[in-house]
Design a protein around this motif. Structure first.
Motif, PDB file in Angstrom:
ATOM      1  N   UNK A 204       2.745   8.627  -4.640  1.00  0.00           N
ATOM      2  CA  UNK A 204       3.158   8.275  -3.292  1.00  0.00           C
ATOM      3  C   UNK A 204       2.922   9.409  -2.317  1.00  0.00           C
ATOM      4  N   UNK A 205       2.853  10.595  -2.820  1.00  0.00           N
ATOM      5  CA  UNK A 205       2.620  11.687  -1.892  1.00  0.00           C
ATOM      6  C   UNK A 205       1.153  11.874  -1.579  1.00  0.00           C
ATOM      7  N   UNK A 206       0.330  11.308  -2.370  1.00  0.00           N
ATOM      8  CA  UNK A 206      -1.083  11.490  -2.092  1.00  0.00           C
ATOM      9  C   UNK A 206      -1.749  10.235  -1.570  1.00  0.00           C
ATOM     10  N   UNK A 207      -1.212   9.112  -1.962  1.00  0.00           N
ATOM     11  CA  UNK A 207      -1.917   7.894  -1.624  1.00  0.00           C
ATOM     12  C   UNK A 207      -1.019   6.975  -0.835  1.00  0.00           C
ATOM     13  N   UNK A 208      -1.641   6.014  -0.282  1.00  0.00           N
ATOM     14  CA  UNK A 208      -0.932   5.099   0.593  1.00  0.00           C
ATOM     15  C   UNK A 208       0.175   4.380  -0.165  1.00  0.00           C
ATOM     16  N   UNK A 209      -0.164   3.791  -1.267  1.00  0.00           N
ATOM     17  CA  UNK A 209       0.859   3.232  -2.137  1.00  0.00           C
ATOM     18  C   UNK A 209       1.432   1.906  -1.708  1.00  0.00           C
ATOM     19  N   UNK A 210       0.936   1.380  -0.610  1.00  0.00           N
ATOM     20  CA  UNK A 210       1.507   0.117  -0.163  1.00  0.00           C
ATOM     21  C   UNK A 210       1.132  -0.972  -1.140  1.00  0.00           C
ATOM     22  N   UNK A 211       2.121  -1.774  -1.483  1.00  0.00           N
ATOM     23  CA  UNK A 211       1.872  -2.767  -2.513  1.00  0.00           C
ATOM     24  C   UNK A 211       1.298  -4.012  -1.870  1.00  0.00           C
ATOM     25  N   UNK A 212       0.176  -4.414  -2.420  1.00  0.00           N
ATOM     26  CA  UNK A 212      -0.485  -5.580  -1.848  1.00  0.00           C
ATOM     27  C   UNK A 212       0.240  -6.837  -2.267  1.00  0.00           C
ATOM     28  N   UNK A 213       0.305  -7.761  -1.340  1.00  0.00           N
ATOM     29  CA  UNK A 213       1.020  -9.002  -1.598  1.00  0.00           C
ATOM     30  C   UNK A 213       0.418  -9.766  -2.759  1.00  0.00           C
ATOM     31  N   UNK A 214      -0.889  -9.866  -2.735  1.00  0.00           N
ATOM     32  CA  UNK A 214      -1.534 -10.764  -3.693  1.00  0.00           C
ATOM     33  C   UNK A 214      -1.597 -10.164  -5.078  1.00  0.00           C
ATOM     34  N   UNK A 215      -1.880  -8.903  -5.135  1.00  0.00           N
ATOM     35  CA  UNK A 215      -2.160  -8.366  -6.464  1.00  0.00           C
ATOM     36  C   UNK A 215      -1.022  -7.545  -7.019  1.00  0.00           C
ATOM     37  N   UNK A 216      -0.040  -7.299  -6.209  1.00  0.00           N
ATOM     38  CA  UNK A 216       1.086  -6.492  -6.647  1.00  0.00           C
ATOM     39  C   UNK A 216       0.665  -5.109  -7.089  1.00  0.00           C
ATOM     40  N   UNK A 217      -0.371  -4.614  -6.474  1.00  0.00           N
ATOM     41  CA  UNK A 217      -0.829  -3.292  -6.858  1.00  0.00           C
ATOM     42  C   UNK A 217      -0.690  -2.353  -5.672  1.00  0.00           C
ATOM     43  N   UNK A 218      -0.591  -1.099  -5.993  1.00  0.00           N
ATOM     44  CA  UNK A 218      -0.425  -0.134  -4.932  1.00  0.00           C
ATOM     45  C   UNK A 218      -1.778   0.264  -4.381  1.00  0.00           C
ATOM     46  N   UNK A 219      -1.768   0.448  -3.090  1.00  0.00           N
ATOM     47  CA  UNK A 219      -3.010   0.841  -2.449  1.00  0.00           C
ATOM     48  C   UNK A 219      -3.305   2.296  -2.790  1.00  0.00           C
ATOM     49  N   UNK A 220      -4.538   2.534  -3.201  1.00  0.00           N
ATOM     50  CA  UNK A 220      -4.866   3.899  -3.610  1.00  0.00           C
ATOM     51  C   UNK A 220      -5.629   4.647  -2.537  1.00  0.00           C
ATOM     52  N   UNK A 221      -5.625   4.134  -1.364  1.00  0.00           N
ATOM     53  CA  UNK A 221      -6.352   4.834  -0.316  1.00  0.00           C
ATOM     54  C   UNK A 221      -5.513   5.988   0.193  1.00  0.00           C
ATOM     55  N   UNK A 222      -6.037   6.648   1.170  1.00  0.00           N
ATOM     56  CA  UNK A 222      -5.354   7.865   1.605  1.00  0.00           C
ATOM     57  C   UNK A 222      -4.076   7.511   2.322  1.00  0.00           C
ATOM     58  N   UNK A 223      -3.335   8.522   2.599  1.00  0.00           N
ATOM     59  CA  UNK A 223      -2.054   8.313   3.261  1.00  0.00           C
ATOM     60  C   UNK A 223      -2.236   7.805   4.673  1.00  0.00           C
ATOM     61  N   UNK A 224      -3.416   7.939   5.157  1.00  0.00           N
ATOM     62  CA  UNK A 224      -3.618   7.447   6.514  1.00  0.00           C
ATOM     63  C   UNK A 224      -4.560   6.249   6.503  1.00  0.00           C
ATOM     64  N   UNK A 225      -4.527   5.542   5.446  1.00  0.00           N
ATOM     65  CA  UNK A 225      -5.475   4.454   5.323  1.00  0.00           C
ATOM     66  C   UNK A 225      -5.208   3.416   6.394  1.00  0.00           C
ATOM     67  N   UNK A 226      -6.241   2.939   6.994  1.00  0.00           N
ATOM     68  CA  UNK A 226      -6.073   2.070   8.168  1.00  0.00           C
ATOM     69  C   UNK A 226      -5.608   0.672   7.830  1.00  0.00           C
ATOM     70  N   UNK A 227      -5.601   0.351   6.565  1.00  0.00           N
ATOM     71  CA  UNK A 227      -5.226  -1.014   6.236  1.00  0.00           C
ATOM     72  C   UNK A 227      -3.724  -1.217   6.279  1.00  0.00           C
ATOM     73  N   UNK A 228      -3.001  -0.131   6.105  1.00  0.00           N
ATOM     74  CA  UNK A 228      -1.553  -0.287   6.054  1.00  0.00           C
ATOM     75  C   UNK A 228      -0.895   0.587   7.101  1.00  0.00           C
ATOM     76  N   UNK A 229       0.208   0.140   7.574  1.00  0.00           N
ATOM     77  CA  UNK A 229       0.909   0.929   8.577  1.00  0.00           C
ATOM     78  C   UNK A 229       1.867   1.870   7.900  1.00  0.00           C
TER      79      UNK A 229
END
Lengths: 363, 96
Positions: A204-229
């Motif tokens: 969580x400190x390195x990656x975005x970590x937002x859990x996607x609705x559909x896949x129940x997986x954490x987003x592995x993009x950067x902490x500033x990834x544009x897909x998640x707020x």
């Protein structure tokens, strides 16, 4: 005699057809005549039979009309079935595959070096355990390795300093590879159920970590990834591991960053480099304990929304800070769980209100 | 002096004046070469010439031998195409 009065439309169809045919015959006769003249001239000039003078060569180049052979008499797939013995590995290889096989077998050529590099990179990431902290400190221009702060975590990904692919992408790749033992789907993210608390925190400190609705997986993009707020990221951090979760190292703390100790900041910078960009403020720390301790004095650097968060975090921070001991120790311990990133100096569009909640949770 | 012959003369004149005849001739020549008609006929010429005395062959001989065969050897597609062009021309210039 006036001819304008005449009109073809006066003729009926058969007559028209006959007319057309006549015209056509005239044209064909013209063509034949042309050919006759041409041939006659050739005969008289003596070059008409020139290509038939040499009987032997005529036989050599005769058109071949046999099955399995082209008109020159060559067999088309003659070398398909032939097999060659590789001088290196002494295997019998099909002729058409011989060149690529040799390339790989001898280890020369473009492809084989690429494959070898890839293999080295992946094996490095997999098997190399966490090296000394000094190494990481020394590797100044290395990609940020979040795992360097972890204690007691095996199989940390240490980006190979000699890897030819030092880049932002590698950072994420490291993070992803680190969890490859867990339920890991390269494309979508990480399944949070399988993560232990420490790993979770580090993730969580390195990656975005937002859990996607559909896949129940954490987003592995950067902490500033544009897909998640940032909202989503905060939610995840609240939701998943509990109160000791990492706080969002977002730019809300930019204020504090300015006042942060340079030495601490430098050390932090060395260990945790964020994109290597030049506008990194050297002292940001999302950890309220650490930062607010030191930055209280230097509050009035940047004053926008963060001011709100600052005041609240200040209160929370001091409380936590005293509990945590001296600032550096606090930063050290807190950064273990809360890897903070030097944030940018740009003004982020973060909602100030939520910030206090996170800091409250921390306390 | 019949109207028909007059008409024909007129049509021919029109063809030539507008350059359509040349175009048709070129088109025919190209098509005949493409389809191999010319080579066929040339081979036939060779036979004719070999039979006769190659030194003393005359144009008239050749023409007499070649033209009927040539007319017969023209493929149907070429013939149709040309007739179509001619009819189109006639229709276009119905009033002279």
């Amino acid at each position: 005699m006036k001819m304008e009065a005449m009109s073809l439309s006066g003729l009926d169809n058969t007559k028209l057809e006959a007319l057309a045919h006549d015209i056509y015959s005239d044209l064909v006769e013209d063509a034949c005549l042309g050919l006759c003249f041409e041939v006659h001239r050739a005969v008289k000039q003596g070059y008409f039979f020139l290509d038939e003078t040499d009987q032997d060569s005529m036989k050599d180049f005769e058109i071949v009309d046999q099955p399995g052979v082209d008109i020159f008499g060559q067999v088309y797939n003659q070398w398909k079935n032939k097999e060659c013995v590789c001088p290196n590995c002494s295997r019998s290889i099909a002729a058409s595959r011989f060149a690529p096989h040799l390339e790989k077998c001898l280890g020369m050529g473009r492809n084989s070096s690429r494959i070898a590099n890839r293999r080295i990179a992946s094996s490095n990431n997999m098997s190399k355990s966490e090296s000394d902290q000094e190494d990481n400190d020394d590797i100044n221009d290395n990609d940020w390795s979040y795992g360097s702060e972890k204690k007691g975590e095996d199989n940390q990904t240490c980006p190979n300093p000699n890897s030819p692919r030092r880049s932002k992408s590698l950072k994420h790749k490291n993070g992803e590879l680190n969890f490859c033992r867990l339920a890991y789907n390269y494309n979508s993210g990480i399944s949070y159920e399988t993560l232990g608390p420490e790993e979770l925190r580090s993730l969580l400190t390195t990656q975005c970590g937002v859990i996607s609705e559909h896949t129940k997986k954490m987003c592995t993009r950067s902490l500033r990834c544009p897909q998640h707020t940032d909202e989503q990221r905060r939610t995840v951090r609240v939701f998943l591991p509990g109160p000791s979760a990492s706080t969002l190292p977002d730019v809300d703390a930019v204020v504090e960053s300015d006042g942060y100790d340079v030495s601490d900041g430098q050390a932090l910078m060395n260990r945790l480099q964020w994109d290597g960009s030049s506008d990194i403020s050297p002292s940001d720390s999302a950890s309220s304990k650490a930062s607010t301790n030191n930055s209280d004095s230097k509050k009035p650097k940047k004053k926008k929304k963060p001011s709100l968060g600052l005041s609240s975090s200040g209160t929370g921070g001091t409380g936590g800070g005293t509990g945590g001991g001296p600032g550096t120790a606090g930063s050290g311990s807190s950064s273990q769980g809360v890897l903070s990133l030097p944030s940018r100096k740009k003004k982020p569009k973060l909602p100030a209100p939520p910030t206090p909640s996170i800091y409250d949770d921390m306390n | 002096m019949s109207k028909e012959s007059q008409l024909r003369a007129l049509v021919n004149q029109k063809l030539i004046e507008m350059g359509e005849r040349e175009r048709l001739k070129e088109l025919l020549r190209a098509r005949l070469i493409e389809c191999g008609w010319k080579d066929q006929l040339k081979a036939h010429c060779k036979d004719v010439i070999r039979e006769k005395d190659s030194e003393h062959v005359t144009v008239e001989d050749l023409v007499a031998e070649i033209t009927p065969k040539g007319r017969a050897l023209v493929p149907d597609s070429v013939k149709k195409e040309l007739l179509q062009r001619i009819r189109a021309f006639l229709a276009q210039h119905a009033t002279l």
